[in-house]
Design a protein around this motif. Structure first.
Motif, mmCIF file in Angstrom:
data_model
loop_
_atom_site.group_PDB
_atom_site.id
_atom_site.type_symbol
_atom_site.label_atom_id
_atom_site.label_comp_id
_atom_site.label_asym_id
_atom_site.label_seq_id
_atom_site.Cartn_x
_atom_site.Cartn_y
_atom_site.Cartn_z
ATOM 1 N N PRO A 212 0.839 -1.316 -0.156
ATOM 2 C CA PRO A 212 -0.072 -0.151 0.079
ATOM 3 C C PRO A 212 0.955 1.292 -0.062
ATOM 4 O O PRO A 212 1.748 1.284 0.448
ATOM 5 C CB PRO A 212 -0.739 -0.121 1.241
ATOM 6 C CG PRO A 212 0.083 -0.896 2.184
ATOM 7 C CD PRO A 212 0.518 -1.958 1.224
ATOM 8 N N ILE A 213 0.320 2.070 -0.759
ATOM 9 C CA ILE A 213 1.292 3.569 -0.751
ATOM 10 C C ILE A 213 0.427 4.734 -0.423
ATOM 11 O O ILE A 213 0.940 5.976 -0.137
ATOM 12 C CB ILE A 213 1.774 3.719 -2.138
ATOM 13 C CG1 ILE A 213 0.585 3.934 -3.163
ATOM 14 C CG2 ILE A 213 2.620 2.706 -2.807
ATOM 15 C CD1 ILE A 213 0.788 4.211 -4.564
ATOM 16 N N GLN A 214 -0.701 4.591 0.134
ATOM 17 C CA GLN A 214 -1.477 5.542 0.447
ATOM 18 C C GLN A 214 -1.000 6.221 1.696
ATOM 19 O O GLN A 214 -0.890 7.866 1.622
ATOM 20 C CB GLN A 214 -2.974 5.337 0.866
ATOM 21 C CG GLN A 214 -3.872 4.663 0.054
ATOM 22 C CD GLN A 214 -3.621 3.422 -0.381
ATOM 23 O OE1 GLN A 214 -2.703 2.628 0.118
ATOM 24 N NE2 GLN A 214 -4.610 2.929 -1.327
ATOM 25 N N LYS A 215 -0.380 5.643 2.587
ATOM 26 C CA LYS A 215 0.120 6.383 3.871
ATOM 27 C C LYS A 215 1.541 7.043 3.533
ATOM 28 O O LYS A 215 1.741 7.939 4.029
ATOM 29 C CB LYS A 215 0.385 5.004 4.992
ATOM 30 C CG LYS A 215 0.702 5.839 6.424
ATOM 31 C CD LYS A 215 0.914 4.750 7.466
ATOM 32 C CE LYS A 215 1.564 5.164 8.605
ATOM 33 N NZ LYS A 215 1.737 4.112 9.655
ATOM 34 N N TYR A 216 2.099 6.142 2.448
ATOM 35 C CA TYR A 216 3.435 6.700 1.996
ATOM 36 C C TYR A 216 3.365 8.020 1.349
ATOM 37 O O TYR A 216 4.204 9.366 1.589
ATOM 38 C CB TYR A 216 4.105 6.048 1.258
ATOM 39 C CG TYR A 216 5.620 6.184 1.006
ATOM 40 C CD1 TYR A 216 6.651 5.693 1.483
ATOM 41 C CD2 TYR A 216 5.869 6.811 -0.365
ATOM 42 C CE1 TYR A 216 8.025 5.744 1.399
ATOM 43 C CE2 TYR A 216 7.318 7.213 -0.540
ATOM 44 C CZ TYR A 216 8.386 6.625 0.328
ATOM 45 O OH TYR A 216 9.479 6.730 0.049
ATOM 46 N N ILE A 217 2.258 8.285 0.403
ATOM 47 C CA ILE A 217 2.156 9.616 -0.051
ATOM 48 C C ILE A 217 1.594 10.574 0.794
ATOM 49 O O ILE A 217 1.929 11.657 0.657
ATOM 50 C CB ILE A 217 1.218 9.344 -1.331
ATOM 51 C CG1 ILE A 217 1.828 8.430 -2.383
ATOM 52 C CG2 ILE A 217 0.687 10.555 -1.775
ATOM 53 C CD1 ILE A 217 0.833 7.876 -3.655
ATOM 54 N N PHE A 218 0.716 10.297 1.771
ATOM 55 C CA PHE A 218 -0.011 11.116 2.674
ATOM 56 C C PHE A 218 1.205 11.679 3.557
ATOM 57 O O PHE A 218 1.252 12.802 3.797
ATOM 58 C CB PHE A 218 -0.952 10.436 3.568
ATOM 59 C CG PHE A 218 -1.598 11.460 4.657
ATOM 60 C CD1 PHE A 218 -2.491 12.437 4.140
ATOM 61 C CD2 PHE A 218 -1.390 11.306 5.955
ATOM 62 C CE1 PHE A 218 -2.860 13.165 4.987
ATOM 63 C CE2 PHE A 218 -2.071 12.253 6.809
ATOM 64 C CZ PHE A 218 -2.707 13.139 6.493
#
Length: 377
Positions: A212-218
């Motif tokens: 998952p990349i959502q937390k990384y981008i956020f």
């Protein structure tokens, strides 16, 4: 942590002895920029206690004066309690002493984050806090360039982010990079050049692995936003001051070629011991400045031992090499002259390609961009 900081303060006091306990002395060479920057600490303090923001003066550019924003205003503001109690000389000296102590602590924390706690982390702190790069800038009296602690703190926070991907570490990275850029734009740019490719590569790795990349981008957005918020007060005032009609600091574009030669960087400066200089400023221009990026062979060898002991830090060595390359500036300089191609054109380096993409960025001291490598080694 407080005990460690006290130990590093003691180390800094010993390193700067006897200036630390003598407010009649200024740290550095009085023939260079020491007086200019110590005056800046007094200038900021005097304006603030009189109820005015330190942006205009009649003490320079007589008789009318003009707009003048002191480049190390953040340091002068931090020094206000010391300046009030002991005077501007002590304020100037002690901010530099504190910066040395924080540099030692930052390098120690970075070494522990990359490896673990141990005597090696104290050696790392000593090596960075007493680096030839920093000692030369202390001598030169360019106080904002002595704020080398923030780039090390930024890399330390970046390592924490890569390990844990926690929002609090992303916030920490934003704070450190914001302070890094506020201290001097050179270090902020160096941090951006160093860390941005690293995080982009990490993002693509996550995508390829199906993570998952959502937390990384956020987290990335949080870090960038935090850094901008911290930088904004200093950056906006500085930007406005150098564009005002009555500005006292004027960049003459006709001096561009001369400044390139004046601040040219020979790659030998990284490995040549002694008083070796890329450009002998005293002989060529009558200026007793000393600039060096010398890493020291003892540190280089210990770094290679670390690389052998832990191959997981290989990427940091690659980034350090890239930092050294960027620190060489736009064109290759060797043995007192530009290196030219067969057709007579200057041999350009990667920083020149970046400069062409970002034409508004004026970099006249490229060696400062090697600060990332100084911290990593």
């Amino acid at each position: 942590m407080p005990l460690r900081l006290c130990i590093w303060l003691c180390f800094s006091i010993i390193l700067c002895w006897p200036v630390a306990l003598d407010s009649s002395l200024l740290l550095g060479d009085p023939e260079i920029d020491v007086w200019n920057h110590a005056w800046g600490y007094w200038y900021v303090y005097q304006n603030l206690i009189e109820g005015s923001f330190p942006l205009e003066t009649t003490l320079v550019g007589a008789p009318r004066g003009g707009s003048l924003y002191f480049i190390d205003t953040p340091g002068a503001i931090m020094a206000l309690p010391i300046t009030w109690a002991l005077g501007p000389a002590a304020g100037y000296n002690w901010i530099l002493i504190i910066r040395i102590a924080l540099a030692g602590l930052a390098a120690q924390l970075l070494a522990e984050e990359l490896f673990y706690k141990g005597i090696h982390s104290w050696l790392a702190g000593i090596a960075y806090a007493a680096s030839p790069f920093l000692l030369c800038e202390l001598k030169n009296g360019i106080s904002e360039v002595c704020a080398v602690e923030w780039i090390a703190f930024s890399i330390w926070a970046a390592v924490r982010v890569l390990k844990n991907n926690r929002l609090r570490d992303w916030c920490l990275l934003g704070v450190m990079q914001g302070l890094n850029t506020t201290a001097t734009f050179y270090y902020g740019l160096a941090g951006g050049i160093l860390l941005t490719p690293l995080f982009i590569i990490q993002l693509f790795r996550r995508i390829l692995k199906g993570q998952p990349i959502q937390k990384y981008i956020f987290g990335s957005l949080i870090a960038v936003t935090t850094a901008i918020i911290i930088l904004l007060p200093h950056g906006s005032v500085f930007w406005n001051s150098i564009h005002r009609y009555d500005r006292l600091v004027i960049r003459d574009v006709s001096l561009h070629d001369q400044l390139l030669r004046h601040n040219a960087v020979d790659p030998a400066i990284y490995i040549q011991p002694g008083v070796y200089q890329s450009v002998d400023l005293l002989r060529e221009y009558g200026e007793p400045f000393l600039h060096t990026g010398y890493l020291r062979w003892s540190v280089i060898i210990l770094g290679l031992v670390a690389l052998y002991a832990s191959r997981q830090i290989r990427r940091w060595f690659i980034l350090a090499a890239f930092s050294l390359l960027m620190g060489m500036g736009s064109y290759l300089w060797s043995d007192g002259e530009w290196v030219r191609l067969a057709d007579g054109q200057l041999l350009s380096l990667p920083f020149d390609w970046l400069r062409q993409l970002l034409p508004q960025i004026a970099i006249t001291h490229p060696l400062r961009l090697s600060i990332g490598a100084q911290a990593l080694f």
